[in-house]
Design a protein around this motif. Structure first.
Motif, mmCIF file in Angstrom:
data_model
loop_
_atom_site.group_PDB
_atom_site.id
_atom_site.type_symbol
_atom_site.label_atom_id
_atom_site.label_comp_id
_atom_site.label_asym_id
_atom_site.label_seq_id
_atom_site.Cartn_x
_atom_site.Cartn_y
_atom_site.Cartn_z
ATOM 1 N N LEU A 1 0.797 -1.216 -0.212
ATOM 2 C CA LEU A 1 -0.071 -0.112 -0.049
ATOM 3 C C LEU A 1 0.930 1.152 0.034
ATOM 4 O O LEU A 1 0.607 2.206 -0.775
ATOM 5 C CB LEU A 1 -1.046 0.046 1.156
ATOM 6 C CG LEU A 1 -2.142 -1.120 1.152
ATOM 7 C CD1 LEU A 1 -2.934 -1.121 2.437
ATOM 8 C CD2 LEU A 1 -2.944 -0.899 -0.061
ATOM 9 N N MET A 2 2.080 1.446 0.827
ATOM 10 C CA MET A 2 3.022 2.288 0.801
ATOM 11 C C MET A 2 3.509 2.560 -0.581
ATOM 12 O O MET A 2 3.647 3.630 -1.273
ATOM 13 C CB MET A 2 3.969 2.256 1.701
ATOM 14 C CG MET A 2 3.830 2.181 3.197
ATOM 15 S SD MET A 2 4.802 1.558 4.285
ATOM 16 C CE MET A 2 6.336 2.782 3.822
ATOM 17 N N LEU A 3 3.855 1.493 -1.597
ATOM 18 C CA LEU A 3 4.212 1.773 -2.875
ATOM 19 C C LEU A 3 3.119 2.225 -3.647
ATOM 20 O O LEU A 3 3.590 3.052 -4.444
ATOM 21 C CB LEU A 3 4.841 0.259 -3.271
ATOM 22 C CG LEU A 3 6.008 -0.320 -2.633
ATOM 23 C CD1 LEU A 3 6.092 -1.674 -3.180
ATOM 24 C CD2 LEU A 3 7.160 0.616 -2.897
ATOM 25 N N VAL A 4 1.972 1.759 -3.497
ATOM 26 C CA VAL A 4 0.879 2.375 -4.310
ATOM 27 C C VAL A 4 0.775 3.818 -4.088
ATOM 28 O O VAL A 4 0.536 4.528 -5.043
ATOM 29 C CB VAL A 4 -0.526 1.583 -3.896
ATOM 30 C CG1 VAL A 4 -1.722 2.131 -4.616
ATOM 31 C CG2 VAL A 4 -0.362 0.045 -4.628
ATOM 32 N N GLN A 5 0.729 4.059 -2.697
ATOM 33 C CA GLN A 5 0.495 5.619 -2.393
ATOM 34 C C GLN A 5 1.557 6.286 -2.971
ATOM 35 O O GLN A 5 1.448 7.555 -3.686
ATOM 36 C CB GLN A 5 0.693 5.685 -0.615
ATOM 37 C CG GLN A 5 0.472 7.260 -0.400
ATOM 38 C CD GLN A 5 0.539 7.309 1.089
ATOM 39 O OE1 GLN A 5 1.164 6.556 1.811
ATOM 40 N NE2 GLN A 5 -0.484 8.019 1.662
ATOM 41 N N LYS A 6 2.879 5.948 -2.959
ATOM 42 C CA LYS A 6 3.997 6.583 -3.565
ATOM 43 C C LYS A 6 3.872 6.880 -4.997
ATOM 44 O O LYS A 6 3.852 7.950 -5.533
ATOM 45 C CB LYS A 6 5.157 6.030 -3.490
ATOM 46 C CG LYS A 6 6.378 6.656 -3.989
ATOM 47 C CD LYS A 6 7.849 5.806 -3.824
ATOM 48 C CE LYS A 6 8.835 6.419 -4.448
ATOM 49 N NZ LYS A 6 10.001 5.724 -4.183
ATOM 50 N N ARG A 7 3.396 5.840 -5.818
ATOM 51 C CA ARG A 7 3.044 5.936 -7.265
ATOM 52 C C ARG A 7 1.883 7.155 -7.512
ATOM 53 O O ARG A 7 1.963 7.784 -8.247
ATOM 54 C CB ARG A 7 2.868 4.554 -7.801
ATOM 55 C CG ARG A 7 2.594 4.533 -9.277
ATOM 56 C CD ARG A 7 3.989 4.558 -9.856
ATOM 57 N NE ARG A 7 3.955 4.688 -11.219
ATOM 58 C CZ ARG A 7 4.574 5.580 -12.117
ATOM 59 N NH1 ARG A 7 5.737 6.199 -11.439
ATOM 60 N NH2 ARG A 7 4.313 5.607 -13.218
#
Length: 65
Positions: free
Chosen positions: A40-46
């Motif tokens: 979820l953190m990676l999705v948020q960053k993207r």
């Protein structure tokens, strides 16, 4: 600490609640949760990167940042 990085009272309460929940997890549950949280953190960053590109009309790949 900078005000922008400090937690407000509601966030501190939510953090404490989260700590309590984590303490009740077994190792497998905690590991699965960490992997999902990282995803979820990676999705948020993207999403943030894409919003920045659109807002600033950038034609660069922010994923490498």
């Amino acid at each position: 600490m900078d005000n922008a990085t400090e937690l407000i009272l509601e966030q501190e309460f939510n953090l404490r609640n989260f700590e309590d929940q984590v303490q009740q997890m077994n190792l497998e549950q905690a590991q699965e949760y960490l992997v999902k949280l990282y995803q979820l953190m990676l999705v948020q960053k993207r999403v943030f990167q894409e919003l920045m590109k659109r807002e600033w009309n950038l034609n660069v790949d922010l994923a490498s940042l």
